[in-house]
Design a protein around this motif. Structure first.
Motif, PDB file in Angstrom:
ATOM      1  N   LEU A  88       0.833  -1.195   0.000  1.00  0.00           N
ATOM      2  CA  LEU A  88       0.000   0.000   0.000  1.00  0.00           C
ATOM      3  C   LEU A  88       0.871   1.249   0.000  1.00  0.00           C
ATOM      4  CD1 LEU A  88      -2.662  -1.036   2.646  1.00  0.00           C
ATOM      5  CD2 LEU A  88      -2.906  -1.019   0.167  1.00  0.00           C
ATOM      6  N   ASP A  89       0.365   2.305  -0.570  1.00  0.00           N
ATOM      7  CA  ASP A  89       1.065   3.579  -0.578  1.00  0.00           C
ATOM      8  C   ASP A  89       1.149   4.081   0.860  1.00  0.00           C
ATOM      9  OD1 ASP A  89       2.101   6.058  -1.089  1.00  0.00           O
ATOM     10  OD2 ASP A  89       0.346   6.833  -2.150  1.00  0.00           O
ATOM     11  N   PRO A  90       2.354   4.405   1.352  1.00  0.00           N
ATOM     12  CA  PRO A  90       2.472   4.822   2.758  1.00  0.00           C
ATOM     13  C   PRO A  90       1.710   6.110   3.062  1.00  0.00           C
ATOM     14  CG  PRO A  90       4.578   5.034   1.627  1.00  0.00           C
ATOM     15  CD  PRO A  90       3.632   4.365   0.680  1.00  0.00           C
ATOM     16  N   HIS A  91       1.428   6.916   2.061  1.00  0.00           N
ATOM     17  CA  HIS A  91       0.728   8.180   2.282  1.00  0.00           C
ATOM     18  C   HIS A  91      -0.772   8.067   2.004  1.00  0.00           C
ATOM     19  CE1 HIS A  91       4.653   9.952   2.696  1.00  0.00           C
ATOM     20  NE2 HIS A  91       4.992   9.491   1.510  1.00  0.00           N
ATOM     21  N   ALA A  92      -1.225   6.852   1.671  1.00  0.00           N
ATOM     22  CA  ALA A  92      -2.640   6.663   1.366  1.00  0.00           C
ATOM     23  C   ALA A  92      -3.458   6.676   2.650  1.00  0.00           C
ATOM     24  CB  ALA A  92      -2.857   5.340   0.637  1.00  0.00           C
ATOM     25  N   GLU A  93      -4.729   6.969   2.500  1.00  0.00           N
ATOM     26  CA  GLU A  93      -5.647   6.950   3.626  1.00  0.00           C
ATOM     27  C   GLU A  93      -5.825   5.503   4.084  1.00  0.00           C
ATOM     28  OE1 GLU A  93     -10.337   7.713   3.949  1.00  0.00           O
ATOM     29  OE2 GLU A  93      -9.186   9.369   3.087  1.00  0.00           O
ATOM     30  N   GLU A  94      -5.899   5.307   5.390  1.00  0.00           N
ATOM     31  CA  GLU A  94      -6.061   3.961   5.933  1.00  0.00           C
ATOM     32  C   GLU A  94      -7.421   3.405   5.513  1.00  0.00           C
ATOM     33  OE1 GLU A  94      -4.935   2.058  10.146  1.00  0.00           O
ATOM     34  OE2 GLU A  94      -6.408   3.675  10.231  1.00  0.00           O
ATOM     35  N   PRO A  95      -7.484   2.116   5.112  1.00  0.00           N
ATOM     36  CA  PRO A  95      -8.784   1.540   4.731  1.00  0.00           C
ATOM     37  C   PRO A  95      -9.784   1.643   5.875  1.00  0.00           C
ATOM     38  CG  PRO A  95      -6.998   0.069   4.117  1.00  0.00           C
ATOM     39  CD  PRO A  95      -6.395   1.180   4.928  1.00  0.00           C
ATOM     40  N   LYS A  96     -11.049   1.841   5.528  1.00  0.00           N
ATOM     41  CA  LYS A  96     -12.095   2.044   6.527  1.00  0.00           C
ATOM     42  C   LYS A  96     -12.226   0.849   7.477  1.00  0.00           C
ATOM     43  CE  LYS A  96     -14.705   5.127   3.624  1.00  0.00           C
ATOM     44  NZ  LYS A  96     -15.040   5.025   2.249  1.00  0.00           N
ATOM     45  N   GLU A  97     -12.038  -0.356   6.935  1.00  0.00           N
ATOM     46  CA  GLU A  97     -12.171  -1.549   7.767  1.00  0.00           C
ATOM     47  C   GLU A  97     -11.100  -1.577   8.854  1.00  0.00           C
ATOM     48  OE1 GLU A  97     -11.756  -1.640   4.451  1.00  0.00           O
ATOM     49  OE2 GLU A  97     -13.694  -2.296   3.696  1.00  0.00           O
ATOM     50  N   ILE A  98      -9.864  -1.237   8.471  1.00  0.00           N
ATOM     51  CA  ILE A  98      -8.761  -1.244   9.434  1.00  0.00           C
ATOM     52  C   ILE A  98      -8.937  -0.114  10.440  1.00  0.00           C
ATOM     53  CG2 ILE A  98      -6.264  -0.954   9.685  1.00  0.00           C
ATOM     54  CD1 ILE A  98      -5.980  -2.404   7.003  1.00  0.00           C
ATOM     55  N   ALA A  99      -9.376   1.055   9.972  1.00  0.00           N
ATOM     56  CA  ALA A  99      -9.599   2.184  10.882  1.00  0.00           C
ATOM     57  C   ALA A  99     -10.682   1.845  11.907  1.00  0.00           C
ATOM     58  CB  ALA A  99      -9.982   3.426  10.084  1.00  0.00           C
ATOM     59  N   ALA A 100     -11.767   1.188  11.465  1.00  0.00           N
ATOM     60  CA  ALA A 100     -12.847   0.811  12.381  1.00  0.00           C
ATOM     61  C   ALA A 100     -12.355  -0.223  13.394  1.00  0.00           C
ATOM     62  CB  ALA A 100     -14.042   0.265  11.598  1.00  0.00           C
ATOM     63  N   ALA A 101     -11.571  -1.192  12.918  1.00  0.00           N
ATOM     64  CA  ALA A 101     -11.039  -2.219  13.827  1.00  0.00           C
ATOM     65  C   ALA A 101     -10.084  -1.598  14.841  1.00  0.00           C
ATOM     66  CB  ALA A 101     -10.341  -3.313  13.027  1.00  0.00           C
ATOM     67  N   ARG A 102      -9.249  -0.656  14.389  1.00  0.00           N
ATOM     68  CA  ARG A 102      -8.306   0.009  15.290  1.00  0.00           C
ATOM     69  C   ARG A 102      -9.060   0.836  16.343  1.00  0.00           C
ATOM     70  NH1 ARG A 102      -3.446   0.354  13.919  1.00  0.00           N
ATOM     71  NH2 ARG A 102      -3.802   0.632  11.694  1.00  0.00           N
ATOM     72  N   LYS A 103     -10.105   1.528  15.915  1.00  0.00           N
ATOM     73  CA  LYS A 103     -10.893   2.360  16.834  1.00  0.00           C
ATOM     74  C   LYS A 103     -11.551   1.479  17.909  1.00  0.00           C
ATOM     75  CE  LYS A 103     -14.465   5.909  16.665  1.00  0.00           C
ATOM     76  NZ  LYS A 103     -15.412   6.624  15.796  1.00  0.00           N
ATOM     77  N   THR A 104     -12.091   0.339  17.485  1.00  0.00           N
ATOM     78  CA  THR A 104     -12.715  -0.598  18.431  1.00  0.00           C
ATOM     79  C   THR A 104     -11.677  -1.152  19.399  1.00  0.00           C
ATOM     80  OG1 THR A 104     -14.340  -1.187  16.754  1.00  0.00           O
ATOM     81  CG2 THR A 104     -14.108  -2.691  18.611  1.00  0.00           C
ATOM     82  N   ALA A 105     -10.497  -1.514  18.890  1.00  0.00           N
ATOM     83  CA  ALA A 105      -9.434  -2.048  19.744  1.00  0.00           C
ATOM     84  C   ALA A 105      -8.960  -0.989  20.740  1.00  0.00           C
ATOM     85  CB  ALA A 105      -8.268  -2.535  18.896  1.00  0.00           C
ATOM     86  N   ASP A 106      -8.851   0.272  20.312  1.00  0.00           N
ATOM     87  CA  ASP A 106      -8.437   1.349  21.215  1.00  0.00           C
ATOM     88  C   ASP A 106      -9.476   1.566  22.321  1.00  0.00           C
ATOM     89  OD1 ASP A 106      -6.147   1.683  19.729  1.00  0.00           O
ATOM     90  OD2 ASP A 106      -6.871   3.459  18.638  1.00  0.00           O
ATOM     91  N   LYS A 107     -10.769   1.525  21.958  1.00  0.00           N
ATOM     92  CA  LYS A 107     -11.824   1.682  22.967  1.00  0.00           C
ATOM     93  C   LYS A 107     -11.774   0.545  23.977  1.00  0.00           C
ATOM     94  CE  LYS A 107     -15.354   4.188  20.344  1.00  0.00           C
ATOM     95  NZ  LYS A 107     -16.696   4.093  19.743  1.00  0.00           N
ATOM     96  N   LEU A 108     -11.568  -0.681  23.486  1.00  0.00           N
ATOM     97  CA  LEU A 108     -11.500  -1.839  24.367  1.00  0.00           C
ATOM     98  C   LEU A 108     -10.296  -1.731  25.299  1.00  0.00           C
ATOM     99  CD1 LEU A 108     -12.683  -4.594  25.124  1.00  0.00           C
ATOM    100  CD2 LEU A 108     -11.229  -5.599  23.359  1.00  0.00           C
ATOM    101  N   ALA A 109      -9.157  -1.297  24.777  1.00  0.00           N
ATOM    102  CA  ALA A 109      -7.956  -1.149  25.609  1.00  0.00           C
ATOM    103  C   ALA A 109      -8.161  -0.065  26.662  1.00  0.00           C
ATOM    104  CB  ALA A 109      -6.752  -0.831  24.735  1.00  0.00           C
ATOM    105  N   ALA A 110      -8.812   1.043  26.274  1.00  0.00           N
ATOM    106  CA  ALA A 110      -9.079   2.117  27.231  1.00  0.00           C
ATOM    107  C   ALA A 110     -10.037   1.650  28.316  1.00  0.00           C
ATOM    108  CB  ALA A 110      -9.647   3.335  26.500  1.00  0.00           C
ATOM    109  N   ALA A 111     -11.055   0.877  27.944  1.00  0.00           N
ATOM    110  CA  ALA A 111     -12.020   0.367  28.923  1.00  0.00           C
ATOM    111  C   ALA A 111     -11.334  -0.600  29.888  1.00  0.00           C
ATOM    112  CB  ALA A 111     -13.179  -0.317  28.216  1.00  0.00           C
ATOM    113  N   GLN A 112     -10.446  -1.447  29.374  1.00  0.00           N
ATOM    114  CA  GLN A 112      -9.730  -2.383  30.234  1.00  0.00           C
ATOM    115  C   GLN A 112      -8.788  -1.635  31.178  1.00  0.00           C
ATOM    116  OE1 GLN A 112      -7.893  -5.064  27.464  1.00  0.00           O
ATOM    117  NE2 GLN A 112      -9.669  -6.434  27.402  1.00  0.00           N
ATOM    118  N   ALA A 113      -8.130  -0.590  30.668  1.00  0.00           N
ATOM    119  CA  ALA A 113      -7.229   0.192  31.512  1.00  0.00           C
ATOM    120  C   ALA A 113      -8.016   0.907  32.607  1.00  0.00           C
ATOM    121  CB  ALA A 113      -6.453   1.197  30.668  1.00  0.00           C
ATOM    122  N   ALA A 114      -9.189   1.451  32.275  1.00  0.00           N
ATOM    123  CA  ALA A 114     -10.022   2.130  33.271  1.00  0.00           C
ATOM    124  C   ALA A 114     -10.525   1.140  34.312  1.00  0.00           C
ATOM    125  CB  ALA A 114     -11.199   2.813  32.582  1.00  0.00           C
ATOM    126  N   GLU A 115     -10.905  -0.045  33.876  1.00  0.00           N
ATOM    127  CA  GLU A 115     -11.383  -1.066  34.803  1.00  0.00           C
ATOM    128  C   GLU A 115     -10.263  -1.512  35.738  1.00  0.00           C
ATOM    129  OE1 GLU A 115     -12.642  -5.662  34.299  1.00  0.00           O
ATOM    130  OE2 GLU A 115     -13.745  -4.227  33.041  1.00  0.00           O
TER     131      GLU A 115
END
Length: 189
Positions: A150-177
């Motif tokens: 993939l082009d390093p300057h290309a926009e991240e695919p929507k599927e990967i961005a959504a998965a990353r956002k979900t993983a970040d929320k889950l990690a934040a929730a686990q850290a808060a817990e």
């Protein structure tokens, strides 16, 4: 006004320029040529992805793809579920004596079962031997190059961005817990 014999003079000039250039000889059978990355050689079959939907055979303008299949009953996945039927591939063949390498079959395949292979050495002495069955098409699949990075300057695919956002929320929730369960550890660090 045209000068007589000007066309002849131009032609001779081109001939003389060509005659003075150094010739380049490819030592083909001994040295394999460097092919461009998107070379269209033959079509490789990734059989595991084929669902026998017949789109490739229907869309082929030369009708050079032959597919045979049968239906099998698959037992229910869960108790109380119903049995399903699925197509099982019996024969997948491409007649390369008819194929015009247009790539329509590859483009319409919804399951990524067909790919371009840069393999080009498949000549036969008898035209009837140019119909290659699924075993040969599967062998050519090993010669399919990896997709370009993939082009390093290309926009991240929507599927990967959504998965990353979900993983970040889950990690934040686990850290808060974890912080709620052990509040005294935060002060020690």
């Amino acid at each position: 006004m045209s000068v007589p014999f000007s066309g002849l003079a131009k032609g001779l000039a081109v001939t003389l320029r060509t005659m003075t250039k150094k010739t380049v000889t490819e030592q083909y059978p001994d040295v394999q040529p460097d092919l461009p990355p998107r070379t269209r050689g033959v079509i490789g079959l990734f059989e595991e992805n084929c669902t026998v939907c017949m789109l490739c055979a229907r869309e082929c303008p030369d009708w050079c793809i032959y597919i045979d299949s049968h239906k099998e009953t698959v037992p229910a996945a869960a108790p109380g579920g119903r049995e399903r039927s699925r197509n099982v591939l019996d024969r997948f063949a491409i007649d390369f004596s008819l194929c015009m390498y247009c790539g329509i079959c590859i483009e319409v395949c919804p399951f990524d079962a067909l790919f371009w292979s840069p393999e080009f050495e498949y000549a036969e002495t008898d035209i009837r031997e140019l119909t290659h069955e699924r075993d040969k098409l599967r062998e050519w699949m090993w010669t399919v190059p990896a997709p370009p990075a993939l082009d390093p300057h290309a926009e991240e695919p929507k599927e990967i961005a959504a998965a990353r956002k979900t993983a970040d929320k889950l990690a934040a929730a686990q850290a808060a817990e974890q912080a709620e369960q052990h509040p005294d550890q935060e002060g020690d660090q």
